[in-house]
Design a protein around this motif. Structure first.
Motif, PDB file in Angstrom:
ATOM      1  N   ALA A 191      -2.401   1.270   0.906  1.00 49.24           N
ATOM      2  CA  ALA A 191      -1.542   2.378   0.501  1.00 49.24           C
ATOM      3  C   ALA A 191      -1.732   3.591   1.399  1.00 49.24           C
ATOM      4  N   VAL A 192      -2.946   3.830   1.838  1.00 44.49           N
ATOM      5  CA  VAL A 192      -3.230   5.011   2.655  1.00 44.49           C
ATOM      6  C   VAL A 192      -2.912   4.771   4.128  1.00 44.49           C
ATOM      7  N   PHE A 193      -3.313   3.609   4.653  1.00 44.30           N
ATOM      8  CA  PHE A 193      -3.232   3.361   6.094  1.00 44.30           C
ATOM      9  C   PHE A 193      -2.114   2.405   6.498  1.00 44.30           C
ATOM     10  N   GLY A 194      -1.496   1.732   5.521  1.00 40.57           N
ATOM     11  CA  GLY A 194      -0.488   0.732   5.828  1.00 40.57           C
ATOM     12  C   GLY A 194      -1.137  -0.624   6.065  1.00 40.57           C
TER      13      GLY A 194
ATOM     14  N   GLY B 269      -3.642  -1.338   8.997  1.00 41.41           N
ATOM     15  CA  GLY B 269      -3.464  -0.046   9.648  1.00 41.41           C
ATOM     16  C   GLY B 269      -4.711   0.569  10.248  1.00 41.41           C
ATOM     17  N   VAL B 270      -5.898   0.058   9.904  1.00 42.45           N
ATOM     18  CA  VAL B 270      -7.130   0.646  10.407  1.00 42.45           C
ATOM     19  C   VAL B 270      -8.213  -0.436  10.400  1.00 42.45           C
TER      20      VAL B 270
ATOM     21  N   GLU C 178      -4.036  -7.803   3.499  1.00 42.93           N
ATOM     22  CA  GLU C 178      -3.428  -7.115   4.642  1.00 42.93           C
ATOM     23  C   GLU C 178      -4.344  -6.017   5.210  1.00 42.93           C
ATOM     24  N   ILE C 179      -5.607  -6.381   5.429  1.00 39.34           N
ATOM     25  CA  ILE C 179      -6.534  -5.445   6.056  1.00 39.34           C
ATOM     26  C   ILE C 179      -7.021  -6.020   7.384  1.00 39.34           C
ATOM     27  N   ASP C 180      -7.332  -5.135   8.303  1.00 39.47           N
ATOM     28  CA  ASP C 180      -7.833  -5.517   9.624  1.00 39.47           C
ATOM     29  C   ASP C 180      -9.360  -5.575   9.546  1.00 39.47           C
TER      30      ASP C 180
END
Length: 406
Positions: free
Chosen positions: A316-319, A322-323, A370-372
């Motif tokens: 929600a914060v980074f997409g 996104g990070v 969906e996290i890197d």
């Protein structure tokens, strides 16, 4: 304008090594330190793995008179404090005793000391119980012993917020510095790997029962089935930038740029968890946007429900993706109040050397998170890191640390 709060010294005691140099080298190697418990016989318990600080012999580091007075956790704290002060080049005799404070965090206190003395009480009688039992078990004992040993009589305290405590303590020290305190020793060193402490941790229902150290603690993965406890943590010397420069210090590990804490609503309330709000408030406190964060040191509970909540907050914060996100505590286990403090130390070493450490034993996160997730060391410039921590019962903490040097 308020002078920045900077970290001028650190002392690390962790399953990955004694001292920041050993810890960092082993962390970059991905050297897992979780193994079968040796501090007591775990055979009768459903969980038998822990992260234990290797080769820690208190008498090699502390005066003999302190040994019978202190719990294992406190001995580690005293040594970590010594190392942090030495690293910061602080001569406590040169500083006003009321200008130095101590703020630490603890999950329980000296459980091993208490376990031993209760055993004496019931097996031998009250006359065999140590007089030091009156305070050695107490969750504030690390703060007290450090302050006594170094003559630190300024504003001090202790935070008891489980895993979030390491960040909460640093934030409290930051508040005191902003009120004029010269320096503070702060952070968390924790651990209750003894039968009494082990039973208490098992009661929480979140400890992995896997016997294979490589499969026991797998946050964000399909194999997540709980976490592994550990012992250790990190203590820091915090100063205002102005105070550090006044005593000739011109470089430091990083600056505590932002912080926030929230509390989750009661289950069934229908209100959202508080982690996302803690992240947003910490970034606002630091005056940064999501795009400014180079890496997140995640809480990584290792429980599917809690992992999903954290992944959702990050998304929600980074997409999506996104990070970079890392959970190096997969090498050590979750160290109670020491865990987030160790993550904070590791984040600052990451900024110093430009290498994000790996999340070991997790080949890939659950796709829908969906996290890197960083699963191998990643070389990249890091100037801003976000450290997250959550404590049992609903505590959330988020801290932004930035790389600032003269």
């Amino acid at each position: 304008m308020t002078s920045a709060t900077v970290v001028t010294g650190m002392g690390v005691i962790a399953p990955t090594g004694l001292g920041s140099k050993a810890h960092w080298a082993n962390t970059l190697r991905g050297a897992g330190a979780i193994d079968r418990i040796t501090r007591f016989d775990p055979e009768q318990y459903p969980s038998k793995l822990a992260g234990e600080a290797p080769d820690f012999v208190p008498r090699q580091h502390l005066p003999g008179r302190l040994i019978p007075q202190t719990d294992h956790m406190t001995r580690m704290s005293l040594v970590a404090a010594n190392w942090a002060l030495e690293d910061a080049e602080v001569q406590t005799g040169d500083v006003d005793e009321f200008g130095m404070g101590v703020v630490t965090a603890s999950s329980a206190g000296g459980f091993e000391f208490g376990h031993r003395e209760l055993h004496k009480l019931w097996s031998q009688g009250p006359e065999h119980v140590s007089a030091y039992q009156s305070f050695a078990w107490f969750y504030a004992v690390n703060t007290g012993q450090i302050s006594i040993r170094h003559g630190m009589r300024g504003p001090s305290g202790v935070l008891v917020t489980d895993q979030a405590g390491g960040l909460d303590a640093v934030a409290q020290a930051r508040r005191q510095l902003r009120k004029g305190l010269s320096l503070s020793v702060t952070g968390g060193v924790d651990g209750s790997n003894c039968p009494w402490g082990w039973v208490a941790q098992l009661a929480g229902g979140r400890i992995s029962t896997a016997d294979d150290p490589a499969r026991a603690y797998l946050p964000f993965s399909a194999g997540a089935r709980g976490h592994v406890p550990g012992e250790g943590g990190a203590l820091f010397v915090l100063e205002s930038e102005d105070a550090a420069r006044a005593r000739g210090i011109t470089s430091w590990y990083g600056a505590i740029a932002g912080y926030a804490a929230t509390f989750d609503p009661p289950p069934g309330s229908g209100r959202p968890p508080g982690l996302r709000r803690a992240i947003a408030l910490a970034m606002a406190d630091a005056g940064i946007e999501a795009a400014d964060v180079d890496v997140v040191f995640a809480d990584g509970a290792g429980s599917p429900e809690l992992d999903r909540i954290e992944a959702s907050a990050l998304r929600a914060v980074f997409g999506p993706h996104g990070v970079p996100v890392t959970v190096p505590k997969t090498m050590t286990g979750r160290l109670g109040a020491g865990g987030a403090a160790l993550d904070l130390a590791t984040a600052m070493l990451t900024m110093r050397d430009g290498v994000i450490p790996p999340t070991v034993n997790v080949p890939a996160p659950m796709p829908d998170y969906e996290i890197d997730l960083v699963t191998r060391c990643r070389t990249t410039a890091v100037s801003t890191a976000l450290v997250l921590a959550r404590g049992h019962g609903g505590f959330n903490a988020a801290m932004v640390v930035t790389r600032e040097r003269s």
